[in-house]
Design an enzyme around this catalytic site. Structure first.
Site, PDB file in Angstrom:
ATOM      1  N   GLY A   1       4.972 -13.268  28.841  1.00 24.47           N
ATOM      2  CA  GLY A   1       3.681 -13.934  29.026  1.00 24.47           C
ATOM      3  C   GLY A   1       3.227 -14.650  27.772  1.00 24.47           C
TER       4      GLY A   1
ATOM      5  N   GLY B   1      -0.268 -12.131  25.203  1.00 24.46           N
ATOM      6  CA  GLY B   1       1.175 -12.193  24.952  1.00 24.46           C
ATOM      7  C   GLY B   1       1.468 -12.789  23.582  1.00 24.46           C
TER       8      GLY B   1
ATOM      9  N   LYS C   1     -12.075   1.083  31.258  1.00 17.98           N
ATOM     10  CA  LYS C   1     -12.043  -0.368  30.969  1.00 17.98           C
ATOM     11  C   LYS C   1     -12.418  -1.151  32.233  1.00 17.98           C
ATOM     12  CE  LYS C   1     -11.076  -4.077  28.529  1.00 17.98           C
ATOM     13  NZ  LYS C   1     -10.029  -4.961  28.844  1.00 17.98           N
TER      14      LYS C   1
ATOM     15  N   ASN D   1     -15.375  -3.952  32.894  1.00 15.06           N
ATOM     16  CA  ASN D   1     -15.075  -5.291  33.412  1.00 15.06           C
ATOM     17  C   ASN D   1     -15.771  -5.543  34.763  1.00 15.06           C
ATOM     18  OD1 ASN D   1     -11.789  -5.015  32.055  1.00 15.06           O
ATOM     19  ND2 ASN D   1     -13.360  -6.401  31.346  1.00 15.06           N
TER      20      ASN D   1
ATOM     21  N   ASN E   1     -18.009  -8.667  33.602  1.00 17.50           N
ATOM     22  CA  ASN E   1     -17.344  -9.945  33.901  1.00 17.50           C
ATOM     23  C   ASN E   1     -18.012 -10.723  35.031  1.00 17.50           C
ATOM     24  OD1 ASN E   1     -15.741  -8.661  32.035  1.00 17.50           O
ATOM     25  ND2 ASN E   1     -13.841  -9.480  32.835  1.00 17.50           N
TER      26      ASN E   1
HETATM   27  O1  KPL Z   1     -12.727  -7.396  28.501  1.00 17.17           O
HETATM   28  C1  KPL Z   1     -13.679  -8.144  28.488  1.00 17.17           C
HETATM   29  C2  KPL Z   1     -13.493  -9.459  29.117  1.00 17.17           C
HETATM   30  O2  KPL Z   1     -14.226 -10.390  28.840  1.00 17.17           O
HETATM   31  O3  KPL Z   1     -12.553  -9.557  29.937  1.00 17.17           O
HETATM   32  C3  KPL Z   1     -14.997  -7.692  27.919  1.00 17.17           C
HETATM   33  C4  KPL Z   1     -14.873  -6.268  27.441  1.00 17.17           C
HETATM   34  C5  KPL Z   1     -16.056  -7.778  28.965  1.00 17.17           C
HETATM   35  C6  KPL Z   1     -15.391  -8.467  26.692  1.00 17.17           C
HETATM   36  O4  KPL Z   1     -15.825  -9.741  26.953  1.00 17.17           O
END
Ligand code: KPL
Length: 293
Positions: free
Chosen positions: A7, A12, A177, A181, A185
């Site tokens: 990747g 990557g 995690k 997200n 996100n």
């Molecule tokens: O992992 C992230 C992402 O943006 O994908 C966070 C932890 C939300 C940091 O921006």
């Protein structure tokens, strides 16, 4: 060690550059243009230029023996890569994806080599096909999905300026995690705000908290602890645009399926807030695609 990194996106490139200073790294890219560029110009990380061998995906069959494979493609490209890789992998495979959909399909098969999953906490920005910026120094955490090899690997790869840490519990590691997200996100992408703004408006915070509870319940993790962690990550990345926010802005495919989609698939009760952000992101992506056509 002989390491194959798959990747040529931000993670990557970062992993290949950081590991390439101490190990024999081969970077496998989707296009021949990118691998040619890296071969000619080297991999650029800040002021450093690191020499790594780069090859296009089409040449995978001739790779010979390696010690570890590190898969850094996005979740939505993973299944196609994996169908090919599982026939060639001759050593431990490490998966560094956001979301958790891969854990579902990796657990239904038995493999002759260890399967390790990881969580990337670094910030990285791909500037061009051979240049990456390390925008947030943090760590990569690895845990065994099958077999017991992650701790051995961590001892071989961990370096003070590129920490790679061992975790006992893959579900807790990836779940924690994923919950962050699943909250940060989609909300930042829908509201078009930086991560920190989610805690600056009581109205946003209220929605974020309910999303966190839905995701924590779906994954069987403790809600209060997860909310404290989400708040910590929002504060630590308050000036960032989340990856989904950036994907929507750029008209790219998002990782919504492997994040909120995973929460919906694993929820034992209704998750109306998650449904709302899931369909909103799908809709926004389609809007963007139409505008771009
Ligand atoms: O992992 C992230 C992402 O943006 O994908 C966070 C932890 C939300 C940091 O921006």
């Amino acid at each position: 060690m002989k390491i194959n990194v798959i990747g040529g996106g931000a993670i990557g490139l970062l992993a290949a550059a950081k590991l390439g200073r101490f190990h024999d790294v081969r970077l496998l890219t989707r296009t021949r243009e990118q691998s040619d560029e890296i071969t000619v110009k080297g991999l650029h990380l800040g002021d450093e230029v690191i020499t790594v061998e780069a090859l296009p995906a089409a040449d995978w069959q001739d790779l010979g023996q390696s010690d570890v494979w590190i898969v850094c493609v996005k979740q939505y490209d993973l299944q196609a890569i994996w169908e090919k890789l599982k026939l060639h992998a001759n050593a431990a495979v490490v998966f560094l994806q956001n979301g958790m959909n891969h854990t579902d399909f990796l657990q239904v098969e038995d493999f002759d080599y260890p399967i390790i999953v990881g969580s990337v906490e670094h910030g990285a920005l791909r500037i061009n096909s051979h240049t990456v910026e390390h925008t947030g120094e943090a760590a990569i955490r690895l845990a065994d999905l099958s077999d017991h090899y992650a701790e051995v690997l961590v001892n071989q790869l961990n370096k003070p300026d590129f920490p790679i840490l061992f975790e006992q519990n893959w579900h807790m590691m990836l779940g924690t995690k994923l919950i962050a997200n699943a909250v940060i996100n989609p909300l930042t992408a829908i509201y078009r705000v930086k991560n920190g703004e989610l805690l600056e408006h009581p109205a946003f915070e209220r929605i974020a908290k309910v999303l966190c509870k839905e995701a924590a319940d779906a994954l069987g993790l403790e809600g209060v602890q997860q909310w404290a962690n989400v708040r910590r990550i929002i504060n630590a990345t308050k000036a960032n645009l989340s990856s989904m926010h950036r994907d929507i802005q750029a008209g790219r495919q998002t990782e919504i399926e492997s994040i909120s989609g995973y929460v919906r698939d694993h929820a034992k009760q209704a998750v109306p807030y998650t449904d709302f952000v899931y369909y909103s992101i799908l809709g926004l992506t389609k809007q963007q695609e139409r505008t771009y056509l």
